[in-house]
Design an enzyme around this catalytic site. Sequence first.
Site, mmCIF file in Angstrom:
data_model
loop_
_atom_site.group_PDB
_atom_site.id
_atom_site.type_symbol
_atom_site.label_atom_id
_atom_site.label_comp_id
_atom_site.label_asym_id
_atom_site.label_seq_id
_atom_site.Cartn_x
_atom_site.Cartn_y
_atom_site.Cartn_z
ATOM 1 C CD GLU A 1 -17.536 11.789 -0.670
ATOM 2 O OE1 GLU A 1 -17.711 10.897 -1.513
ATOM 3 O OE2 GLU A 1 -16.542 11.827 0.084
ATOM 4 C CE LYS B 1 -14.839 12.591 -3.516
ATOM 5 N NZ LYS B 1 -13.718 11.723 -3.066
ATOM 6 N NE ARG C 1 -2.514 -1.049 3.639
ATOM 7 C CZ ARG C 1 -2.397 -2.150 4.353
ATOM 8 N NH1 ARG C 1 -2.723 -3.321 3.812
ATOM 9 N NH2 ARG C 1 -1.968 -2.131 5.609
ATOM 10 C CE LYS D 1 -13.837 11.392 1.769
ATOM 11 N NZ LYS D 1 -13.888 10.105 1.015
#
Length: 383
Positions: free
Chosen positions: A208, A250, A75, A165
């Site tokens: 979002e 978003k 990752r 976010k």
Amino acid sequence: MRLLLFLNLPLIVTSLSMAVGGGGKHLSADMRAKLKQVAQQMATPGKGLSACDEGPATIGGRFEAVGVTNSEETRRVYRQMLFTAEGCENYLSGAILDPETLYQKSDDGVLFPELLKSRGILPGVKPHLKIYELPGTNGDTVMQGLDSLAVRCKEYVAAGAVFAKWRSPLVIDVSKGCPTDLAIKANMQDLARYALICQSEGLVPIVEPDISLSGTHTLEVAIDVNIKVQAELYKAMIDHGVYMEGSTLKPNIVNPGKGCTESYTVEEIGEANIRVLRDVFPVAMPGANFLSGGQSLEDAAARLSAMNKVKGNSPWNLSFSWSQALQLPLLELCRGKGELCLEEMGKLYVKELEIAGMAARGEHEWKEGEGSHGVGKKAMVGV
């Protein structure tokens, strides 16, 4: 009566100006200025956000689907490629990181947030935790993590993050009455509270409200639901005292459900998105970075470009914050090879970002059928 109103006019005006004052009054002038500066940088024309905030299990599932072993090191080197691909900084204003990635380092020992900043890319973080199903709502959900958010935000700022976010997923299912009014209100209140906490700790909040592509609803129904959801969001943000100039949006691209049998052109879908924004999106917020939500790069780019071609004098910067649309084609390069093909992936990634950047300026010219919705159209990438 007229004389009485005239005599009390100064008091009325004073009370009105106090009532309509902007949010962020609890913030210092310096903090408001910093939040606004970051939000405006995130809204740089022609640039967008790389959404690489998938948790270890989610990105691991994508690795394993193409035959790549999931590990923390895999990752790390994968995300490093996304941050260092030659030329990516020309199309990225920011990158959203999973908390794991926030604390990882490059091969040279540089923390990823510092690496990103050195390339002019703002580092952000995903602070929400697990999803929770609201009882009695036929499957509507909320995100958890608000109770510990302030403490974690302090840690994220110390690690170098400048924005955050929070995703609040909703699904349109007309037969079940979803999303319910309760779910809309609960999720938008949570987004507003999250935004307030983030700003208090020095992070620009991306809000979002993510309405899934799944379902059979028409574009007209999608417009109505998106307006309702976003209107609830901005009211909640204002009620909470969020500094609107220091926050960004978003949103999902407003689309008919994947199972909808009616046909729509890409131009109609682009116009639908501008219609929603013009009805409710505050002018104070500098921009919107649309998620791909499972759409292919071709469809997402066509629809974003169509929006920018018809937005006219609308003041916002409309750009991208894509995950699957950019990353799934990269991972396909590794299928059957048992390892990450980092050099090839980096080159393709920059080519994809170039398409995304052109769409953000309304300069991407799509091929026939791309971005449209209709019977017989090639299926979109799974959510």
